[in-house]
Design a protein around this motif. Sequence first.
Motif, PDB file in Angstrom:
ATOM      1  N   MET A  28      18.450 -21.748  18.127  1.00  0.00           N
ATOM      2  CA  MET A  28      18.375 -21.729  16.673  1.00  0.00           C
ATOM      3  C   MET A  28      19.597 -22.400  16.060  1.00  0.00           C
ATOM      4  O   MET A  28      20.737 -22.050  16.329  1.00  0.00           O
ATOM      5  N   LYS A  29      19.328 -23.400  15.247  1.00  0.00           N
ATOM      6  CA  LYS A  29      20.386 -24.131  14.560  1.00  0.00           C
ATOM      7  C   LYS A  29      20.332 -23.775  13.086  1.00  0.00           C
ATOM      8  O   LYS A  29      19.260 -23.589  12.521  1.00  0.00           O
ATOM      9  N   SER A  30      21.483 -23.706  12.455  1.00  0.00           N
ATOM     10  CA  SER A  30      21.525 -23.375  11.029  1.00  0.00           C
ATOM     11  C   SER A  30      22.731 -24.054  10.394  1.00  0.00           C
ATOM     12  O   SER A  30      23.861 -23.869  10.829  1.00  0.00           O
ATOM     13  N   ASN A  31      22.430 -24.846   9.382  1.00  0.00           N
ATOM     14  CA  ASN A  31      23.467 -25.598   8.690  1.00  0.00           C
ATOM     15  C   ASN A  31      23.737 -25.006   7.317  1.00  0.00           C
ATOM     16  O   ASN A  31      22.926 -24.262   6.754  1.00  0.00           O
ATOM     17  N   ILE A  32      24.882 -25.388   6.767  1.00  0.00           N
ATOM     18  CA  ILE A  32      25.277 -24.967   5.417  1.00  0.00           C
ATOM     19  C   ILE A  32      25.433 -26.234   4.577  1.00  0.00           C
ATOM     20  O   ILE A  32      26.104 -27.185   4.993  1.00  0.00           O
ATOM     21  N   GLU A  53      31.981 -22.103   9.859  1.00  0.00           N
ATOM     22  CA  GLU A  53      31.623 -23.361  10.512  1.00  0.00           C
ATOM     23  C   GLU A  53      31.979 -23.311  11.988  1.00  0.00           C
ATOM     24  O   GLU A  53      31.231 -23.820  12.840  1.00  0.00           O
ATOM     25  N   ARG A  54      33.093 -22.696  12.317  1.00  0.00           N
ATOM     26  CA  ARG A  54      33.523 -22.603  13.709  1.00  0.00           C
ATOM     27  C   ARG A  54      32.585 -21.701  14.517  1.00  0.00           C
ATOM     28  O   ARG A  54      32.593 -21.757  15.754  1.00  0.00           O
ATOM     29  N   GLU A  55      31.790 -20.877  13.848  1.00  0.00           N
ATOM     30  CA  GLU A  55      30.825 -20.010  14.538  1.00  0.00           C
ATOM     31  C   GLU A  55      29.558 -20.776  14.928  1.00  0.00           C
ATOM     32  O   GLU A  55      28.621 -20.203  15.485  1.00  0.00           O
ATOM     33  N   GLY A  56      29.534 -22.072  14.640  1.00  0.00           N
ATOM     34  CA  GLY A  56      28.390 -22.882  15.049  1.00  0.00           C
ATOM     35  C   GLY A  56      27.455 -23.265  13.932  1.00  0.00           C
ATOM     36  O   GLY A  56      26.276 -23.566  14.188  1.00  0.00           O
ATOM     37  N   HIS A  57      27.958 -23.273  12.692  1.00  0.00           N
ATOM     38  CA  HIS A  57      27.132 -23.607  11.540  1.00  0.00           C
ATOM     39  C   HIS A  57      27.759 -24.796  10.804  1.00  0.00           C
ATOM     40  O   HIS A  57      28.636 -24.620   9.943  1.00  0.00           O
ATOM     41  N   THR A  76      18.531 -26.292   7.540  1.00  0.00           N
ATOM     42  CA  THR A  76      19.435 -25.941   6.439  1.00  0.00           C
ATOM     43  C   THR A  76      19.202 -24.480   6.092  1.00  0.00           C
ATOM     44  O   THR A  76      18.164 -24.110   5.546  1.00  0.00           O
ATOM     45  N   ALA A  77      20.173 -23.649   6.427  1.00  0.00           N
ATOM     46  CA  ALA A  77      20.003 -22.199   6.278  1.00  0.00           C
ATOM     47  C   ALA A  77      20.548 -21.683   4.952  1.00  0.00           C
ATOM     48  O   ALA A  77      19.999 -20.747   4.368  1.00  0.00           O
ATOM     49  N   VAL A  78      21.638 -22.264   4.481  1.00  0.00           N
ATOM     50  CA  VAL A  78      22.279 -21.797   3.241  1.00  0.00           C
ATOM     51  C   VAL A  78      22.593 -23.010   2.371  1.00  0.00           C
ATOM     52  O   VAL A  78      23.152 -23.994   2.850  1.00  0.00           O
ATOM     53  N   ARG A 146      25.390 -13.476   5.172  1.00  0.00           N
ATOM     54  CA  ARG A 146      24.122 -12.806   4.841  1.00  0.00           C
ATOM     55  C   ARG A 146      22.993 -13.837   4.737  1.00  0.00           C
ATOM     56  O   ARG A 146      21.869 -13.596   5.182  1.00  0.00           O
ATOM     57  N   GLY A 147      23.307 -14.972   4.126  1.00  0.00           N
ATOM     58  CA  GLY A 147      22.304 -16.023   4.005  1.00  0.00           C
ATOM     59  C   GLY A 147      21.874 -16.575   5.352  1.00  0.00           C
ATOM     60  O   GLY A 147      20.688 -16.832   5.589  1.00  0.00           O
ATOM     61  N   LEU A 148      22.849 -16.756   6.255  1.00  0.00           N
ATOM     62  CA  LEU A 148      22.525 -17.229   7.596  1.00  0.00           C
ATOM     63  C   LEU A 148      21.663 -16.224   8.351  1.00  0.00           C
ATOM     64  O   LEU A 148      20.700 -16.601   9.043  1.00  0.00           O
ATOM     65  N   GLU A 149      22.004 -14.963   8.209  1.00  0.00           N
ATOM     66  CA  GLU A 149      21.230 -13.921   8.882  1.00  0.00           C
ATOM     67  C   GLU A 149      19.798 -13.872   8.339  1.00  0.00           C
ATOM     68  O   GLU A 149      18.831 -13.732   9.099  1.00  0.00           O
ATOM     69  N   ARG A 150      19.667 -14.000   7.019  1.00  0.00           N
ATOM     70  CA  ARG A 150      18.330 -13.998   6.411  1.00  0.00           C
ATOM     71  C   ARG A 150      17.498 -15.150   6.958  1.00  0.00           C
ATOM     72  O   ARG A 150      16.328 -14.966   7.318  1.00  0.00           O
ATOM     73  N   TYR A 151      18.095 -16.329   7.021  1.00  0.00           N
ATOM     74  CA  TYR A 151      17.390 -17.509   7.533  1.00  0.00           C
ATOM     75  C   TYR A 151      16.920 -17.279   8.967  1.00  0.00           C
ATOM     76  O   TYR A 151      15.766 -17.557   9.323  1.00  0.00           O
TER      77      TYR A 151
END
Length: 275
Positions: A28-32, A53-57, A76-78, A146-151
Amino acid sequence: SEKHVNGKVKRFPSPVDVKNGKQRVEPMKSNILLIDDEKEVLDALGRDLHAVEREGHPIQRAQNTQEAEQLLVHETAVIICDHRMPGQTVVEFFGDIKDKYPYATRMVLTGYTDSQIAVDAINVGKVHEFILKPWNKDQLIQATRRGLERYQLLVERQRLVEELKRANQELEQRVAERTRTLRESIEQLQKSETRYRTLMESMKDMVIQVSLDRKIMDCNSSVERIFGYRREEVIGQSTSMLFTSLEESDRYEGVRQQAMEGSDESSQEARLKKK
């Protein structure tokens, strides 16, 4: 998914990809995506979200909504967008993209506390959170996480839904195939039974099928013509119902012994002609 960036086509893999008829789940990939017409604000947001960002986003930046649309992908997660953007408000922008990117968490960065702005943003743009300027770094990080988790939850839920749909379709196909096979088997049995009955009834001689324990299993209509018993009356009865004389009993015993010596099957059809 594909995007046209600077006149070139770039392909971005979806969180769930299907290849060769089998599901292949990508990591699972998630960008901001940060959107503000002021570069200084973008830089400040980027610095404060560096830990995320360092957590992989990965963090992407855009200074207008047109540029932002070129950067949008299904990963695009957030999306954090300033309320006042040149040419298009954040409400209009989020209203345009909410159906195409339903899993993205949409956040508004604003220095205004106008209630009507909030109402429009929620009703039209389906905004999930507001971030007031000047923002608090810790609150910004928490809201983004929270937004990343929701995505991720939404994507996972959709993956499970699609997996369940496929499982149901496969089950329905197996049931349909099994039903078709059973129906064909029943039709074949019915045809075999019809041929068997036709052959039995076409014989003028009496035909009786008996088991090794001298039970009548089947017979043709000649039994009724010769003995006066209907077929239903003799099925399951002992052969002594028909063969009462010693000579007839000996003839049947000979047939039974041949069946026991020459076959392991549970029954042998004995064709006896009444002389």
